[in-house]
Scaffold this active site. Structure first.
Site, mmCIF file in Angstrom:
data_model
loop_
_atom_site.group_PDB
_atom_site.id
_atom_site.type_symbol
_atom_site.label_atom_id
_atom_site.label_comp_id
_atom_site.label_asym_id
_atom_site.label_seq_id
_atom_site.Cartn_x
_atom_site.Cartn_y
_atom_site.Cartn_z
ATOM 1 N N HIS A 105 -49.643 -1.417 37.941
ATOM 2 C CA HIS A 105 -48.180 -1.459 38.090
ATOM 3 C C HIS A 105 -47.678 -2.861 37.798
ATOM 4 C CE1 HIS A 105 -44.173 -1.174 39.800
ATOM 5 N NE2 HIS A 105 -44.465 -2.167 40.620
ATOM 6 N N ASP B 291 -30.598 -12.551 9.823
ATOM 7 C CA ASP B 291 -31.777 -11.889 10.390
ATOM 8 C C ASP B 291 -32.584 -12.955 11.113
ATOM 9 O OD1 ASP B 291 -34.068 -10.238 10.913
ATOM 10 O OD2 ASP B 291 -33.472 -8.976 9.235
ATOM 11 N N TRP C 70 -52.995 -8.039 39.562
ATOM 12 C CA TRP C 70 -52.575 -8.413 38.201
ATOM 13 C C TRP C 70 -52.909 -9.855 37.889
ATOM 14 C CZ3 TRP C 70 -48.950 -12.019 36.415
ATOM 15 C CH2 TRP C 70 -48.204 -12.680 37.418
ATOM 16 N N SER D 31 -48.613 -11.563 20.525
ATOM 17 C CA SER D 31 -47.299 -11.021 20.189
ATOM 18 C C SER D 31 -46.184 -11.899 20.752
ATOM 19 C CB SER D 31 -47.180 -9.595 20.723
ATOM 20 O OG SER D 31 -45.840 -9.228 20.864
ATOM 21 N N SER D 32 -46.330 -12.318 22.005
ATOM 22 C CA SER D 32 -45.296 -13.159 22.612
ATOM 23 C C SER D 32 -45.162 -14.483 21.880
ATOM 24 C CB SER D 32 -45.642 -13.477 24.070
ATOM 25 O OG SER D 32 -45.580 -12.339 24.847
ATOM 26 N N HIS E 80 -46.593 -19.640 36.920
ATOM 27 C CA HIS E 80 -45.259 -19.958 37.410
ATOM 28 C C HIS E 80 -44.233 -20.069 36.282
ATOM 29 C CE1 HIS E 80 -42.234 -20.650 40.306
ATOM 30 N NE2 HIS E 80 -41.740 -21.471 39.401
ATOM 31 N N GLU F 70 -44.315 -18.481 33.718
ATOM 32 C CA GLU F 70 -44.137 -17.081 33.341
ATOM 33 C C GLU F 70 -43.007 -16.422 34.130
ATOM 34 O OE1 GLU F 70 -45.180 -14.976 31.195
ATOM 35 O OE2 GLU F 70 -44.734 -13.045 32.120
ATOM 36 N N TYR G 153 -40.404 -17.776 35.199
ATOM 37 C CA TYR G 153 -39.133 -18.239 34.632
ATOM 38 C C TYR G 153 -38.891 -17.673 33.245
ATOM 39 C CZ TYR G 153 -38.169 -20.675 38.738
ATOM 40 O OH TYR G 153 -37.894 -20.906 40.045
ATOM 41 N N SER H 246 -24.770 -14.683 32.452
ATOM 42 C CA SER H 246 -23.781 -15.708 32.117
ATOM 43 C C SER H 246 -22.889 -15.278 30.962
ATOM 44 C CB SER H 246 -24.475 -17.022 31.733
ATOM 45 O OG SER H 246 -25.342 -17.419 32.751
ATOM 46 N N HIS I 29 -47.955 -23.733 44.565
ATOM 47 C CA HIS I 29 -47.338 -23.066 45.715
ATOM 48 C C HIS I 29 -47.854 -21.626 45.857
ATOM 49 C CE1 HIS I 29 -43.685 -22.001 42.979
ATOM 50 N NE2 HIS I 29 -44.630 -21.116 42.840
ATOM 51 N N HIS I 30 -48.588 -21.145 44.868
ATOM 52 C CA HIS I 30 -49.247 -19.851 45.017
ATOM 53 C C HIS I 30 -50.605 -20.001 45.694
ATOM 54 C CE1 HIS I 30 -46.364 -17.743 42.443
ATOM 55 N NE2 HIS I 30 -46.330 -18.849 41.740
ATOM 56 N N THR J 105 -31.087 -24.142 40.406
ATOM 57 C CA THR J 105 -30.789 -22.728 40.598
ATOM 58 C C THR J 105 -29.482 -22.575 41.375
ATOM 59 O OG1 THR J 105 -33.167 -22.388 40.713
ATOM 60 C CG2 THR J 105 -31.788 -20.526 41.310
ATOM 61 N N LYS K 254 -26.521 -23.013 39.221
ATOM 62 C CA LYS K 254 -26.181 -21.830 38.434
ATOM 63 C C LYS K 254 -25.403 -20.827 39.272
ATOM 64 C CE LYS K 254 -28.563 -20.557 35.059
ATOM 65 N NZ LYS K 254 -28.108 -21.387 33.941
ATOM 66 N N ARG L 248 -50.430 -7.164 51.932
ATOM 67 C CA ARG L 248 -50.123 -6.406 50.729
ATOM 68 C C ARG L 248 -51.416 -5.841 50.132
ATOM 69 N NH1 ARG L 248 -49.338 -10.958 46.053
ATOM 70 N NH2 ARG L 248 -49.002 -9.129 44.773
HETATM 71 C C1 HEM Z 1 -39.002 1.580 41.105
HETATM 72 C C2 HEM Z 1 -39.134 0.330 41.319
HETATM 73 C C3 HEM Z 1 -40.345 -0.337 41.972
HETATM 74 C C4 HEM Z 1 -41.060 0.055 43.091
HETATM 75 C C5 HEM Z 1 -40.813 1.239 44.000
HETATM 76 C C6 HEM Z 1 -42.121 -0.910 43.254
HETATM 77 C C7 HEM Z 1 -43.082 -0.875 44.279
HETATM 78 C C8 HEM Z 1 -44.160 -1.730 44.376
HETATM 79 C C9 HEM Z 1 -45.214 -1.626 45.335
HETATM 80 C C10 HEM Z 1 -45.304 -0.570 46.424
HETATM 81 C C11 HEM Z 1 -46.128 -2.622 45.098
HETATM 82 C C12 HEM Z 1 -47.465 -2.828 45.781
HETATM 83 C C13 HEM Z 1 -47.465 -3.773 46.889
HETATM 84 C C14 HEM Z 1 -48.861 -4.094 47.315
HETATM 85 O O1 HEM Z 1 -49.437 -3.351 48.110
HETATM 86 O O2 HEM Z 1 -49.377 -5.122 46.835
HETATM 87 C C15 HEM Z 1 -45.611 -3.389 43.989
HETATM 88 C C16 HEM Z 1 -46.244 -4.507 43.464
HETATM 89 C C17 HEM Z 1 -45.742 -5.237 42.395
HETATM 90 N N1 HEM Z 1 -44.587 -5.011 41.676
HETATM 91 FE FE1 HEM Z 1 -43.310 -3.438 41.981
HETATM 92 N N2 HEM Z 1 -42.038 -1.858 42.252
HETATM 93 C C18 HEM Z 1 -40.958 -1.545 41.459
HETATM 94 C C19 HEM Z 1 -40.499 -2.269 40.345
HETATM 95 C C20 HEM Z 1 -41.060 -3.454 39.885
HETATM 96 C C21 HEM Z 1 -40.523 -4.214 38.787
HETATM 97 C C22 HEM Z 1 -39.272 -3.910 37.961
HETATM 98 C C23 HEM Z 1 -41.344 -5.268 38.627
HETATM 99 C C24 HEM Z 1 -41.107 -6.301 37.555
HETATM 100 C C25 HEM Z 1 -41.897 -6.960 36.892
HETATM 101 C C26 HEM Z 1 -42.415 -5.183 39.620
HETATM 102 C C27 HEM Z 1 -43.472 -6.100 39.769
HETATM 103 C C28 HEM Z 1 -44.481 -5.988 40.700
HETATM 104 C C29 HEM Z 1 -45.600 -6.887 40.813
HETATM 105 C C30 HEM Z 1 -45.866 -8.113 39.951
HETATM 106 C C31 HEM Z 1 -46.403 -6.429 41.868
HETATM 107 C C32 HEM Z 1 -47.677 -7.063 42.385
HETATM 108 C C33 HEM Z 1 -48.874 -6.345 41.876
HETATM 109 C C34 HEM Z 1 -50.083 -6.900 42.536
HETATM 110 O O3 HEM Z 1 -49.975 -7.942 43.179
HETATM 111 O O4 HEM Z 1 -51.146 -6.311 42.414
HETATM 112 N N3 HEM Z 1 -42.193 -4.056 40.369
HETATM 113 N N4 HEM Z 1 -44.413 -2.828 43.558
HETATM 114 CU CU LIG Z 2 -44.453 -19.604 41.423
#
Ligand code: HEM
Ligand SMILES: [Cu+2]
Lengths: 530, 203
Positions: free
Chosen positions: A82, A111, A147, A174-175, A258, A260, A262, A273, A307-308, A333, A336, A455
């Site tokens: 996810h 273009d 992740w 790609s990025s 980090h 990333e 931003y 804006s 800080h992480h 921030t 802004k 978590r």
């Molecule tokens: C429908 C919307 C969303 C729901 C319900 C949702 C729910 C969750 C849940 C339940 C977790 C797991 C927490 C855990 O146990 O570690 C999670 C992790 C995460 N989510 Fe979302 N999320 C949503 C949208 C997003 C979006 C838009 C992003 C944007 C990038 C995002 C980025 C992340 C990241 C980076 C993690 C951490 C994964 C990890 O640490 O393994 N999520 N999310």
């Molecule tokens: Cu950070």
């Protein structure tokens, strides 16, 4: 901005895609920035739904304590994939999609600078996306160590780990190619008269973001290359048995990680804006300070990474340094946020869907910024690290920040891109469902984190049950509401009331001088910007 | 408002800019790898990563390897430090490791001993190597091991159980703020299946 269009293509060039091949070949071979922007946006929407479906499974499992639907090993795959797919597959490509569509239109360029490279940057994505999704079906399942790909966990898994490294490499290439294209386009192809300080803020934020990408994506490539050689070729960068150090991975990773975050929020700042002044019918307050604020945020993002890592055992001096630099970011921030609020001050505001999303962005992103500040305090972070408080924090900045700004941008520019108005009633419904469901989902996570819920766990102690049930109901509602978004976008792409060249009376950037949809080849003769 | 096309914008070369950007990317890539030696040097200078001063020449760890000094005569009886012991076995090594001494309260400067029991669960003779780590990291430079089973590779016959001693001193220079030190051992397998460990064994 006053513009005099010396552009004869706008009015009477009917967009019959003259020499472009039709059908599938058109999309496979297209070097047109509008086609490629569209491809990027559809791709990221698909990935958004895929990663969103994983989140639905996560929330279903967490609805009540105990193991219901998935085994812990699968649960770990769900959270990992996810996060990985939302970041690299949904948020980042959609912002590049915006850049493709809007940067040439907003600076009056015909273009992108390297159209063929542009085609490549996009078509690498489906390859990487397919690889990532395929890992769910290989022996051992998808990657499950988070992740952030930390060793030693990342060293121990099966083939999915090697495939994912390849996929992230491809996404990185790609990025980088996309970033090169954007920088060269912005620096070299602006219409006559458009000095840097006359560029729309969206273009500025993307210029700075592209520099961040060029600087840190190679560092990520290093980190995962070292993982790969540690796994397969007997090196021991991170392998303690050979004298390596797993904590070093965290340093290299967050040196990328980090900046990333931003990369994912600066273009969102740019979108907001652009929208706020349009619907407040006032120019953006403090344009110059906005530019400098974005630049200083980008600079500071390089010196806060640890800080992480406050709990990895750092000397006091290191903790203080990273604490203070992190808190320093609050200043640009804050500038802004104040400028956005000042833009609204005494404006004649109307509340169309893009404006609603942008206003929600300002409020909810600020909440996420505040919880980030709380986490920047070392003694507090030592308590909250790896709890749901962190999950709440990054969803406030990523979902109500980046993702909602992206939705705002889609509603704002859809009329220009398609030539049709979207359904305003449904758009507003989508907004309210999203904003309310989002807060039901993620606000209780603050309390869960403060109460100590870790978590990345599939099961939890009983005292966390109520807030988790609330979050799950909100989460499923939030997910379902996004189907409405898909419906609105598809409906608008297929037809609807003609938008006219200038659907928003307060909009003054160059794209609004063109027809809706703009001709396939726009600004063949550059407009003159005064 | 003059409508004459402004030609004052210089014609810029995409190529030049592209080359500059590629150079930046190459630099960033090189920098990522340069972080590895930089990190080791940084840790060596500051002693931050919890690697204790192993006997010079045995492991060649990137931590501080100062020669082992004789036990200092001064014992700091004004304070007590707790040392906790942990033992883990890394995947691939069919052994079991338990600290027989789970923790010790000691005065800095005292000579102390801790015991670990290690058992080979398999029916093969296996060679293993223990890697220590001290936290908090800053305590590592004041944690002096005089004799340790981690100074050499250990061989266990099928089913064999061995008690392995560690003799150490926590030096009186230890920071006054540190009241608890954790010493964690991880046992790694030394066979051809683990190239990294083989590499280690050949040093
Ligand atoms: C429908 C919307 C969303 C729901 C319900 C949702 C729910 C969750 C849940 C339940 C977790 C797991 C927490 C855990 O146990 O570690 C999670 C992790 C995460 N989510 Fe979302 N999320 C949503 C949208 C997003 C979006 C838009 C992003 C944007 C990038 C995002 C980025 C992340 C990241 C980076 C993690 C951490 C994964 C990890 O640490 O393994 N999520 N999310
Ligand atoms: Cu950070």
């Amino acid at each position: 901005m006053n513009t005099t269009t010396v552009n004869d293509t706008a009015g009477h060039h009917d967009h019959d895609h003259d020499h472009a091949p039709a059908g599938l070949m058109r999309w496979l071979t297209s070097t047109n920035h509008k086609d490629i922007g569209t491809l990027y946006l559809w791709f990221s929407l698909f990935m958004f739904f895929f990663a969103g479906a994983l989140a639905m499974l996560i929330r279903a499992e967490l609805f009540q304590p105990g193991l219901q639907y998935v085994q812990p090993a699968v649960f770990n795959q769900l959270t990992t994939m996810h996060g990985l797919i939302m970041i690299f597959g949904a948020i980042m490509p959609s912002l590049v999609g915006f850049a493709n569509w809007q940067v040439p239109l907003m600076i009056g360029a015909p273009d992108m600078a390297f159209p063929r490279l542009n085609n490549w940057s996009f078509w690498l994505l489906p390859a990487a996306g397919t690889l990532l999704i395929a890992t769910f079906f290989v022996p051992g399942g998808a990657i499950s160590g988070g992740w952030t790909m930390y060793p030693p966990l990342y060293m121990q898994g099966g083939i999915a780990y090697d495939i994912s490294i390849l996929a992230v490499h491809i996404l990185g290439v790609s990025s980088i190619m996309g970033a090169i294209n954007i920088i060269v386009t912005i620096l070299n192809m602006r219409a006559p008269g458009m000095t840097l300080m006359k560029m729309p803020l969206f273009v500025w934020t993307w210029l700075i973001t592209a520099f961040l990408l060029v600087a840190v994506m190679p560092v990520l490539a290093c980190a995962i290359t070292m993982l790969l050689t540690d796994r397969n070729f007997g090196t021991h960068f991170f392998d303690a048995a050979g004298g390596g150090d797993p904590v070093m991975f965290q340093h290299v990773f967050w040196f990328f990680g980090h900046p990333e975050v931003y990369i994912m929020i600066l273009p969102a700042f740019g979108i907001v804006s652009t929208i706020l002044p349009t619907f407040a019918r006032k120019p953006l307050f403090g344009y110059v300070s906005m530019v400098y604020a974005v630049a200083s945020i980008a600079f500071l993002s390089f010196i806060v990474w640890a800080h992480h890592m406050f709990t990895t055992g750092m000397p006091l001096g290191g903790q203080l340094f990273f604490m203070y630099t992190t808190m320093l970011i609050a200043i640009p921030t804050g500038i802004k946020v104040f400028n956005w609020v000042a833009t609204l001050w005494r404006g004649s505001i109307s509340f169309e869907t893009p404006m609603l999303f942008s206003l929600a962005f300002v409020i909810l992103f600020t909440i996420g910024g505040f919880s980030g500040l709380v986490l920047a305090l070392v003694p507090v972070d030592i308590q909250l690290q790896d709890t749901y408080y962190v999950v709440a924090h990054f969803h406030y900045v990523l979902f109500s920040g980046s993702a909602m700004a992206i939705m705002a941008g889609v509603y704002y520019w859809l009329p220009k891109w398609t030539g049709h108005m979207y359904d305003e009633k449904l758009g507003k419904l989508h907004f309210w469902l999203t904003a309310i469901a989002f807060n039901i989902t993620f606000f209780p996570m603050h309390f869960l984190g403060l109460a100590g819920m870790p978590r990345r766990i599939p099961d939890y102690a009983l005292q966390f049950a109520d807030f988790n049930a609330i979050a799950s109901v909100g989460g499923l509602l939030l997910g379902a509401s996004q189907l409405l978004f898909l419906y609105i976008v598809v409906k608008c792409a297929r037809g609807g009331a003609p938008a006219g060249d200038q659907p928003w009376e307060g909009a003054d950037t160059l794209e609004w001088t063109l027809s809706s949809p703009p001709p396939y080849h726009s600004f063949v003769t550059p407009p003159l910007v005064k | 408002m003059s409508v004459s096309v402004n030609t004052s914008m210089p014609v810029r070369s995409h190529r030049q800019l592209l080359i500059k950007l590629l150079a930046v990317i190459a630099l960033a890539f090189a920098f990522g790898f340069a972080l590895v030696p930089l990190y080791d040097v940084f840790c060596q200078v500051t002693g931050l990563n919890g690697k204790t001063g192993a006997k010079p020449g045995t492991l060649g760890l990137a931590g501080i390897s100062k020669p082992v000094t004789a036990p200092p005569s001064s014992i700091d009886r004004s304070r007590t430090v707790t040392v906790e012991f942990m033992g883990t076995v890394m995947p691939g090594l069919p052994w079991e490791m338990t600290p027989l001494t789970s923790s010790l309260d000691l005065h800095p400067g005292e000579l102390q001993q801790a015991m670990f029991r290690v058992r080979n669960l398999s029916d093969k003779t296996i060679v293993g190597q223990a890697i220590p780590s001290v936290s908090p990291g800053l305590a590592a430079q004041h944690f002096e091991k005089l004799d340790c089973f981690c100074f050499a590779q250990q061989t266990l016959a099928p089913g064999e159980t061995k008690d392995m001693p560690l003799t150490f001193i926590v030096k009186p220079e230890l920071d006054k703020d540190i009241r608890t030190i954790t010493l964690a051992y991880a046992f790694f397998i030394v066979t051809d299946t683990n190239p990294a460990a083989k590499n280690l064994a050949s040093r």
